[in-house]
Design a protein around this motif. Structure first.
Motif, PDB file in Angstrom:
ATOM      1  N   ALA A  76      61.387   3.941 -11.995  1.00  0.00           N
ATOM      2  CA  ALA A  76      60.227   4.837 -11.962  1.00  0.00           C
ATOM      3  C   ALA A  76      60.666   6.276 -12.257  1.00  0.00           C
ATOM      4  CB  ALA A  76      59.551   4.760 -10.603  1.00  0.00           C
ATOM      5  N   VAL A  77      61.774   6.675 -11.689  1.00  0.00           N
ATOM      6  CA  VAL A  77      62.271   8.033 -11.951  1.00  0.00           C
ATOM      7  C   VAL A  77      62.647   8.169 -13.423  1.00  0.00           C
ATOM      8  CG1 VAL A  77      64.139   9.658 -11.449  1.00  0.00           C
ATOM      9  CG2 VAL A  77      63.064   8.401  -9.584  1.00  0.00           C
ATOM     10  N   ALA A  88      59.581   8.576 -15.451  1.00  0.00           N
ATOM     11  CA  ALA A  88      58.944   9.885 -15.279  1.00  0.00           C
ATOM     12  C   ALA A  88      59.687  10.966 -16.049  1.00  0.00           C
ATOM     13  CB  ALA A  88      58.890  10.237 -13.800  1.00  0.00           C
ATOM     14  N   PRO A 111      67.533  23.392  -5.111  1.00  0.00           N
ATOM     15  CA  PRO A 111      66.457  22.505  -4.653  1.00  0.00           C
ATOM     16  C   PRO A 111      66.748  21.051  -5.009  1.00  0.00           C
ATOM     17  CG  PRO A 111      65.793  23.689  -6.622  1.00  0.00           C
ATOM     18  CD  PRO A 111      67.142  24.212  -6.252  1.00  0.00           C
ATOM     19  N   ILE A 112      66.365  20.182  -4.108  1.00  0.00           N
ATOM     20  CA  ILE A 112      66.460  18.747  -4.381  1.00  0.00           C
ATOM     21  C   ILE A 112      65.045  18.187  -4.321  1.00  0.00           C
ATOM     22  CG2 ILE A 112      67.234  16.551  -3.404  1.00  0.00           C
ATOM     23  CD1 ILE A 112      69.888  17.839  -2.850  1.00  0.00           C
ATOM     24  N   GLU A 113      64.651  17.513  -5.369  1.00  0.00           N
ATOM     25  CA  GLU A 113      63.307  16.959  -5.410  1.00  0.00           C
ATOM     26  C   GLU A 113      63.288  15.666  -4.596  1.00  0.00           C
ATOM     27  OE1 GLU A 113      62.413  16.780  -9.661  1.00  0.00           O
ATOM     28  OE2 GLU A 113      63.859  18.412  -9.826  1.00  0.00           O
ATOM     29  N   VAL A 114      62.313  15.597  -3.702  1.00  0.00           N
ATOM     30  CA  VAL A 114      62.251  14.416  -2.837  1.00  0.00           C
ATOM     31  C   VAL A 114      61.024  13.590  -3.201  1.00  0.00           C
ATOM     32  CG1 VAL A 114      62.103  13.581  -0.471  1.00  0.00           C
ATOM     33  CG2 VAL A 114      63.396  15.650  -0.972  1.00  0.00           C
ATOM     34  N   VAL A 115      61.221  12.338  -3.432  1.00  0.00           N
ATOM     35  CA  VAL A 115      60.130  11.427  -3.767  1.00  0.00           C
ATOM     36  C   VAL A 115      59.974  10.439  -2.622  1.00  0.00           C
ATOM     37  CG1 VAL A 115      59.374   9.638  -5.365  1.00  0.00           C
ATOM     38  CG2 VAL A 115      60.674  11.606  -6.215  1.00  0.00           C
ATOM     39  N   VAL A 116      58.763  10.332  -2.118  1.00  0.00           N
ATOM     40  CA  VAL A 116      58.528   9.315  -1.088  1.00  0.00           C
ATOM     41  C   VAL A 116      57.745   8.190  -1.745  1.00  0.00           C
ATOM     42  CG1 VAL A 116      57.524   8.825   1.151  1.00  0.00           C
ATOM     43  CG2 VAL A 116      58.515  11.071   0.701  1.00  0.00           C
ATOM     44  N   PRO A 117      58.315   7.003  -1.809  1.00  0.00           N
ATOM     45  CA  PRO A 117      57.661   5.904  -2.525  1.00  0.00           C
ATOM     46  C   PRO A 117      56.308   5.548  -1.931  1.00  0.00           C
ATOM     47  CG  PRO A 117      59.914   5.340  -1.951  1.00  0.00           C
ATOM     48  CD  PRO A 117      59.596   6.590  -1.224  1.00  0.00           C
ATOM     49  N   ALA A 118      55.493   4.915  -2.770  1.00  0.00           N
ATOM     50  CA  ALA A 118      54.111   4.631  -2.392  1.00  0.00           C
ATOM     51  C   ALA A 118      54.009   3.759  -1.148  1.00  0.00           C
ATOM     52  CB  ALA A 118      53.410   3.954  -3.559  1.00  0.00           C
TER      53      ALA A 118
END
Ligand code: FAD
Lengths: 313, 473
Positions: A131-132, A135, A230-237
């Motif tokens: 997914a990353v 994107a 900065p670190i981009e944080v993704v929280v899965p669905a």
């Protein structure tokens, strides 16, 4: 398929998508997209309770494996050679940001943490990485060959399958040619000390062994800046596995063929004869055959041989 | 970017971060770190070494609003550090409110014993008090990887920038032989400029030596400490040492190092024991005995063996101790540089007291205060940094060291190490041996008999007693 020592003969083409790739001549970096490098945060010195067998993990002794570090180094070298950038991704808890900071210090441009809690199985992790990659329109993914905590090495293969990308897995060496953006050649081990020589063109997923190279020492400036970057944080669905495509295996444990009853030799035969029948000692075997073939043809020949031997229905 | 919702995809997250999904700007990888927030520029202060001294100095400096970089060569603070095992953290009272609530303590020491051993005798003075097991406590066993990491995290919380896996390799100066202006490190582009350098790089301080603050090194001023950590279940420890669940014991031992001047120790962690020896360096070099042999002998001693029985070796380590105390201390400040902790020989090793961590913390705090004041005054010359020594003189650090300056010589002398333990044990053995039908001997006769048998001259005994009274009195 052919087996060849490093540097000799034509390399094989890594398996996967055959869609043609032609990076734009004017802006090769932009056309290629970023290189996604996967890093896993793992305890490199876990403790094991001698009484219960429980494995204890300590963030202070955790970090990236030598293989993941090697993948980062190759990614950085490729990005420098081809004028693109590296994005580091990890799927793990907040503590795993440490391995992203190491990547930023060494030269990665961006870092993304997919917060999947403490652990996810290979399929979920692969789904998140895919997914990353989508994107970011990343078409080149580099990983370590397998987790040091008895990982299966399945994640890179699953990512490649999900991306429809070529896969070149378990490489012990890699060559990056500045004049051929988006193409890696690599070598991997085969039995008997042989090496397979592979060539993969983007989109590809390559996984490397820790021996393939050493991560550069980050500059002091890099280290200082990475601390506040900065670190981009993704929280899965959903919960773990919520984004796993249906075709991905639910579990990546070892495949165990089902048992079936094999009739023993006739008990009325003499003992020496039964031993021969059970062990196959002294019987003729088909001569070894070395086949040189393109991958698809090789697969057909393998299936035919297995069918001949009664191992394929 | 931080997670704001639980339903974002990577693409959404990338959008939320202000970065459109898709390829990030194609920048050469090497310059990518330039997007970070922390200025790569110079610091007000660089503290070298994230041991107790360094973290305390960095904490004080950061709290006073200075930009401070804390450099540590290990992968995390404490990773390279070892000691016996007991800290006396009351010095933290003024620095960290209710430090005991989150300090990584193994056990609170409620029992202290001093053991005198001969080959087959043991004389133990054993003291315990429940009050040391309640706030504000007294001493605690703690593991250095945990304790040092905890203290360094406090400095980071206060704003210090911790850089690990990075070794300071030398001093930078404004001109050859001039004021210190930073350190070089073992990283590419590794020079770090700062208004002041605080060297807390431990017993073998290369920085203090390079700064010319140390005189010639005399091995006689050093001991080598070696220890084993033995895994023993918590319940077993509590039963053997007579302790409650959070309580710990601290045994200092003399007479266990053969012909080598030194001593031993045995401490209780939560589910392990630390047992080790401290050995005078020149004597160890000539003795032809290895430290682990001496530890093995100590573990086999009849008074110790039941305490450590069944312990599984989980760690072995060794480290130098600056034993010489006050008389081996370097100059504490030079232009642009201060030295604290073991780097300045601040460890107090005086027989029944082996206290280094609290002295390191206190000297680190004083260095931090003095550095902050000098930076604020814009004068980091040797004179501008003179406040450091004054602070130490006003505190227990130099007061205890000055008072006990003769202790190392006294305690490492042959008589204290070899003869007096034997003499003391023999006197007590005589005292408690019932030789009926003979009547009990008078105490005076008994002592005289044993002193004569030991070969110790009364004149020496009297002189040593007088020296001990002057040293410890
Ligand atoms: C065997 C033994 C038993 C002891 N027992 C006790 C005890 O029970 N209680 C007690 O209070 N004290 C004890 N001590 C003494 C105590 O350990 C020390 O006094 C104390 O650790 C000193 O703290 P420090 O911060 O000055 O130095 P250290 O704790 O030595 O820390 C120095 C730090 O600097 C780092 N460093 C060094 N050089 C560089 C460089 N060039 N660049 C970057 N980083 C660097 C090191 O990795 C380390 O983290 C014992 C010592 C020994 C050896």
């Amino acid at each position: 398929m052919s087996t060849a020592p490093p540097g000799s003969g034509d390399p094989d083409t890594a398996t996967g998508s055959d869609e043609p790739q032609s990076p734009g001549p004017d802006d090769p970096g932009a056309a290629l997209g970023p290189i996604l490098v996967c890093r896993r945060w793992v305890d490199l010195r876990p403790s094991v309770d001698p009484l219960t067998g429980a494995v204890g993990n300590d963030p202070r002794t955790s970090g990236a494996s030598a293989a993941d570090d090697a993948a980062l180094e190759w990614a950085l070298q490729a990005a420098e050679a081809w004028g693109t950038s590296v994005v580091a991704v990890t799927v793990g808890p907040p503590g795993s940001q440490a391995v992203l900071r190491d990547a930023l210090a060494a030269g990665a441009a961006r870092a993304i943490q997919v917060d999947l809690g403490s652990s996810g199985d290979a399929a979920s992790v692969a789904a998140e990485i895919t997914a990353v990659a989508r994107a970011l329109t990343a078409r080149m993914v580099l990983c370590g060959d397998m987790g040091v905590d008895r990982g299966s090495g399945a994640v890179p293969a699953l990512v490649a399958a999900a991306m429809g990308a070529r896969q070149a897995l378990g490489l012990v060496d890699l060559a990056i040619d500045p004049t051929e953006p988006g193409v890696v050649t690599g070598w991997r081990r085969l039995d008997g000390g042989r090496r397979q020589h592979l060539r993969a063109q983007a989109p590809f997923v390559a996984s490397v062994e820790g021996v393939s190279t050493r991560l550069r020492r980050a500059s002091l400036v890099g280290v200082l800046r990475s601390g506040g970057a900065p670190i981009e944080v993704v929280v899965p669905a959903g919960p773990t596995g919520g984004r796993v495509p249906s075709w991905m295996p639910a579990s990546t444990g070892p495949g165990r063929p089902r048992t079936h009853v094999v009739d023993g030799p006739n008990p009325h035969e003499p003992a020496w004869r039964r031993v021969i029948l059970l062990t196959g000692a002294g019987t003729d075997r088909p001569a070894l055959r070395v086949v040189h073939a393109e991958p698809v043809d090789a697969a057909h020949q393998l299936i035919a041989a297995l069918a001949d031997w009664g191992e394929w229905e | 970017m931080t997670a704001a919702g639980a339903t974002r995809t990577a693409a959404e997250a990338a959008r939320a971060a202000g970065t459109p999904p898709g390829p990030p700007t194609a920048a050469p990888a090497a310059s990518a770190a330039a997007t970070g927030l922390v200025p790569a520029g110079d610091f007000d202060a660089v503290v070298v070494g994230a041991g107790p001294a360094g973290s305390a100095a960095a904490l004080v400096l950061a709290r006073s609003g200075k930009r401070v970089c804390l450099l540590e060569r290990g992968p995390y603070p404490g990773s390279k550090n070892m000691y016996g095992g007991v800290v006396y953290p009351r010095i933290l009272d003024g620095l960290l409110l209710d430090w005991w609530e989150d300090a990584p303590v193994q056990r609170w020491v409620t029992r202290r014993a001093t053991m005198t051993l001969t080959d087959d005798q043991a004389l133990t003075i054993d003291f315990r008090t429940e009050s040391w097991g309640r706030p504000p406590y007294n001493g605690a066993t703690a593991l250095r990887p945990e304790f040092d990491a905890w203290l360094a995290a406090k400095a980071v919380d206060a704003g210090a920038v911790l850089v690990t896996s990075t070794t300071a390799t030398g001093l930078l100066r404004d001109r050859p032989g001039g004021a210190v202006t930073g350190v070089s490190t073992d990283r590419p582009d590794g020079d770090l400029r700062a208004g002041i350098v605080v060297a807390c790089d431990g017993v073998n301080s290369f920085l203090a030596k390079q700064a010319g603050l140390h005189g010639p090194v005399d091995p006689a001023n050093y001991t080598l400490g070696a220890k084993e950590v033995l895994a023993v279940p918590a319940r077993t420890i509590e039963e053997r040492f007579g302790l409650g669940p959070d309580q710990g014991a601290d045994f200092e031992i003399i007479g266990c190092t053969g012909a080598i001047p030194g001593g031993g120790f045995l401490y209780t962690n939560r589910d392990s024991l630390a047992i080790g020896v401290v050995l005078h360096l020149p004597a160890l070099a000539t003795a032809g005995v290895r430290p682990e042999e001496l530890i093995a002998g100590l573990k086999a001693h009849p008074a110790v063996a039941p305490l450590v029985a069944g312990g599984e070796l989980v760690e072995y380590s060794a480290h130098l101790i600056p034993e010489g105390g006050y008389d081996m201390m370097p100059a504490l400040a030079g232009a642009g540089i201060l030295v604290a902790g073991d780097a300045a020989a601040m460890c107090l090793a005086a027989g029944i007291w082996l206290e280094g961590v609290n002295f390191a913390i206190a000297s680190g705090m004083a260095a931090g205060e003095a550095a902050a004041a000098a930076l604020a005054a814009g004068d980091v010359s040797e004179r501008g940094l003179a406040g450091y020594r004054r602070r130490l003189q006003d505190s227990f650090v130099l007061q205890d060291h000055r008072r006990l300056r003769h202790a190392p010589h006294l305690l490492l002398s042959e008589r204290v190490q070899q003869r007096y333990p034997q003499l003391a044990c023999d006197i007590v053995e005589d005292l408690f041996t019932v030789t009926n039908p003979e009547p009990k001997p008078g105490m005076r006769r008994l002592v005289r008999r044993q002193v004569t048998a030991s070969g110790v001259r009364l004149r020496d005994l009297a002189a040593d007693t007088w020296r001990a009274l002057r040293t410890f009195g």
